[in-house]
Write an enzyme that holds these catalytic residues in place. Structure first.
Site, mmCIF file in Angstrom:
data_model
loop_
_atom_site.group_PDB
_atom_site.id
_atom_site.type_symbol
_atom_site.label_atom_id
_atom_site.label_comp_id
_atom_site.label_asym_id
_atom_site.label_seq_id
_atom_site.Cartn_x
_atom_site.Cartn_y
_atom_site.Cartn_z
ATOM 1 N N GLU A 644 52.925 36.189 39.019
ATOM 2 C CA GLU A 644 54.337 36.208 38.640
ATOM 3 C C GLU A 644 54.771 34.846 38.109
ATOM 4 O OE1 GLU A 644 56.197 38.823 38.399
ATOM 5 O OE2 GLU A 644 54.526 40.036 39.099
ATOM 6 N N ASP A 700 46.787 37.803 34.714
ATOM 7 C CA ASP A 700 45.837 38.156 35.770
ATOM 8 C C ASP A 700 44.772 37.076 35.937
ATOM 9 O OD1 ASP A 700 47.111 40.511 36.381
ATOM 10 O OD2 ASP A 700 45.774 41.785 35.198
#
Length: 794
Positions: A644, A700
């Site tokens: 995030e 990711d």
């Protein structure tokens, strides 16, 4: 002249002395008999003062050899025992706490250790995870236990109304007994429709106002409050395309298009029949409703096209919009939706597709002239779909059958992924989970402040909150440290970000800055700005202020009237929720504007408030627990946090998003990552769009690297790491295992609209890009998860 000094005690020197002494006396001794010679030797050993030191030295040499050997053996043995003691007492030991044993059972039930981790780590981790309940469902189960616990609440309180609503939702006997009567009452309030034979021709805009303000149904456009995409991110009324039940685009394969139309027509016919309509009229009105939907679909333009043309955020006044799309009474409709906000014709709006609104208005004007009764039926049929969750099983079954039929159609090429998102998320569709879960979701939506306080009290104690903040601090330090190594940032930007980085959450900052330091395409100025943004980011962990002090929010339930039917309770709660949402944007406190429920798992970032929220639902087993090994917490919850945080820099990766950066190096890194993911095979011939998922892939990969760096630094600072018993995994291996556990989702949930890669690629892509993974799992060079080269975006 000094005398030569001989070293004492060496065996070679003692033997040499003995030879020389015997050589000097050989003439005398040879004249004596043998026994005399032997006797003399004995006598000389015992009594000769010259020979005594020589013989004693030989014996001492032997003794010293034995003593040295014994000492060396003792030292080796002692050190071995000491090392064993140290490793047993200071190394990672097994965790036998109840939380760890539950996690062990979860991992053993989900993984398939017969798979080789270096070639298929997804199956190694998730091979048996099909029946494992995800964390989101577990949080809902916790809410269910709360709502079904026998507790007496104060009369009229938010808790009492929440429990009453949940019980009303679960009372399927009463819902079945009421049948379609509550829905018929709603249709009468809207003026009826010709399908049932009773229709009072009301003003179109009056009906539209009622549908949007009282029933939350937007048949021709969506209107909502949201922040502007640019500073100062002020709240504005935004007008966007509507949401549709089904996709009916003409460019679809003709056979598939015809089948979709046929299934949707069957569904609408069933709705009209359940509401007592004449079959012939129902067929006629349903067919025209589908035609209207298809025409509206033709007016839609893709998001990418509108963004490329600079027409995604167009500022217009209500007066100007009235001129462009005159079929809608914009001022009265918007005033009804956003009451008590006072609007005027000069009010500015954000329009996301002005061309669609023009075409939609022309279509409505034509229908009003010739087919106003069909237009009325179209709006009511759409409303029935929106209200399906509050209706009896006949309506829900009709919705379930439609969804199933459309899903079967989408499984046929080339339609795979084209409409899956819409089909899986049909507005008002009946979810494929039990009734209690549907009721928990609706209760949570309508009574969020109340359930938030109850959930946090149950699931997020001070120890969990403290551990979660410690974890985020470590991850944020790692991210800021990562920024230091991003080569395409300039020095000024890097220094400013470093200075601010030390002000907030030390551990997490280091890891992130360190990661950014290694990014070759960042220039120093951009690097500094990125670090600065991370440093000053506000973070809310677990419960927000309105959860810890929920009384003011709970008092807003006074307008909710429950009963006599569940549909009426549902509508009353929906109206109250819309009113609270409007009021919330009028308040000056940013924390009151949050839309994330504490039991949700996904983090949320507010552009307008520059605040990131990690809800309490994220810090629950199996992703997080204060008693877990740190490897588990950093690998699961920590990687989510880091991902995030990496999302904060998505703009830099977009074309033109970082003019001062080394664009050549950046594009090379992105191309490397795209090729890296494209090299992995997918099962069953499924596919995905590399370019569509590129930004999420970068997040990711960066998130895993940042979380790993944060975990490694934490190990250097703190002792006492543990592992899970009987899994034969080192702490580092457990870290990667926990990261992959977060991605244990079936490939069936993937669709072309999802910005993420399929779950198997979300595991293999980042892990294969991490040299530490192949090192700790001893993957041979050239194995699927140990390729010859790696990519570095972050």
């Amino acid at each position: 002249m000094g005398w030569p000094v001989k070293p004492v005690g060496g065996p070679g020197e003692a033997i040499q002395e003995e030879v020389e002494d015997r050589g000097n006396k050989s003439g005398e001794e040879s004249k004596e008999p043998g026994w005399a010679s032997g006797m003399r030797t004995v006598q000389s050993q015992e009594s000769s003062p010259e020979e005594l030191p020589m013989e004693w030295s030989r014996q001492w040499v032997v003794v010293r050899r034995v003593l040295l050997a014994v000492l060396l053996f003792g030292l080796v043995s002692g050190n071995s025992v000491l090392l064993v003691y140290i490793f047993r007492n200071c190394g990672p030991g097994p965790c036998y706490s109840p939380a760890c044993l539950d996690l062990l059972a979860h991992y053993l039930a989900s993984g398939n250790t017969s798979m080789a981790p270096c070639t298929n780590f997804f199956s190694f981790t998730c091979g048996k995870a099909k029946g494992i309940q995800p964390l989101e469902d577990e949080n809902k189960s916790r809410l269910r236990r709360i709502l079904e616990s026998p507790v007496s609440w104060h009369l009229g309180s938010g808790e009492e109304k929440a429990f009453q609503f949940y019980n009303s939702c679960m009372n399927t006997h009463a819902i079945e007994a009421a049948g379609a009567s509550p829905l018929r009452q709603v249709i009468e309030e809207l003026g009826g429709w010709r399908i049932s034979g009773n229709w009072t021709s009301l003003d179109f805009n009056r009906t539209l106002r009622l549908l949007m303000s009282q029933y939350g149904y937007f048949p021709f456009f969506r209107a909502y409050l949201g922040p502007l995409p640019v500073p100062p991110y002020t709240t504005a009324i935004q007008i966007d395309q509507p949401e549709f039940d089904v996709p009916l685009k003409q460019e679809q394969e003709q056979k598939i298009y015809a089948q979709i139309v046929r299934e949707y027509l069957t569904y609408l016919n069933r709705l009209g029949t359940l509401l007592g309509g004449d079959p012939g009229k129902v067929q006629e009105h349903a067919s025209l409703s589908i035609s209207i939907t298809s025409r509206l679909f033709q007016f839609l333009r893709p998001l990418e096209q509108r963004r490329a043309q600079g027409k995604l955020f167009q500022m217009v006044t209500i007066d100007r919009l009235q001129e462009m799309a005159p079929a809608i009474d914009w001022l009265s409709c918007l005033q009804a939706i956003f009451a008590p906000i006072s609007l005027s014709s000069s009010q500015s709006l954000v329009v996301h597709d002005l061309e669609y609104l023009r075409n939609m208005s022309q279509l409505v004007e034509g229908l009003l002239l010739k087919h106003s009764d069909f237009l009325q039926s179209h709006m009511i049929l759409g409303l029935v779909g929106t209200l399906s969750p509050a209706l009896d099983s006949k309506f829900q079954e009709a919705r379930r059958i439609l969804r199933q039929k459309l899903r079967e159609l989408t499984e046929r090429p080339p339609m795979v992924g084209f409409v899956v998102k819409i089909l899986l998320c049909l507005k008002g569709c009946i979810p494929a989970h039990p009734r209690w879960m549907q009721c928990v979701e609706e209760t949570g939506a309508f009574f969020k402040p109340t359930l938030a306080a109850l959930f946090v009290h149950e699931a997020f104690d001070p120890n969990t909150r403290s551990a979660a903040m410690e974890l985020f601090t470590a991850v944020k330090d790692a991210l800021i440290s990562r920024l230091q190594r991003v080569s395409w940032l300039n020095e000024e930007t890097r220094k400013e970000a470093q200075d601010r980085a030390m002000e907030l959450f030390t551990a997490v900052k280091d890891a992130l800055i360190s990661r950014l330091q290694r990014v070759s395409w960042l220039n120093e100025e951009t690097r500094k700005e990125a670090q600065d943004r991370v440093t000053h980011l506000q973070v809310k962990m677990g419960p927000l202020e309105w959860v810890l002090k929920p009384e003011p929010a709970r008092q807003q339930y006074g307008d909710i009237q429950l009963g006599p039917s569940f549909l009426q309770s549902f509508l009353s709660c929906a109206r109250s929720l819309r009113a609270r949402n409007v009021q919330r944007f009028l308040l000056p406190f940013p924390h009151l504007r949050w839309q994330v429920s504490p039991w949700e798992v996904n983090a949320y970032y507010s552009i307008s408030d520059d605040v990131m929220v990690f809800p309490a639902g994220l810090f629950q087993p199996p992703f997080f627990h204060p008693d877990y090994p740190r490897a588990v917490n950093f690998g699961a919850a920590g990687s989510i946090m880091a991902r995030e945080l990496a999302h904060l820099f998505h703009q830099l990766l977009l074309p033109g998003g970082c003019p001062a950066c080394d664009t050549h190096a950046l594009q090379g890194a992105l191309l490397c990552l795209e090729r890296h993911y494209a090299a992995f095979p997918l099962p069953n011939g499924s596919s995905f769009s590399d370019s569509h998922t590129l930004l999420e892939n970068a997040a990711d990969v960066g998130g895993l690297a940042i979380a790993l760096k944060a975990y490694t630094k934490r190990l250097l600072r703190y002792h006492g790491e543990t592992t899970l018993p009987n899994m034969n995994l080192s702490p580092q291996q457990l870290f990667f295992r926990s990261y992959a556990q977060v991605m244990c989702k079936g490939l069936s949930s993937q669709d072309s609209q999802d910005a993420h890669s399929p779950p198997i690629l979300r595991v293999h892509g980042p892990l294969s890009n991490s040299p530490a993974f192949s090192r700790h799992f001893h993957c041979p060079r050239g194995a699927l998860l140990n390729p010859s080269s790696h990519c570095q975006v972050w």
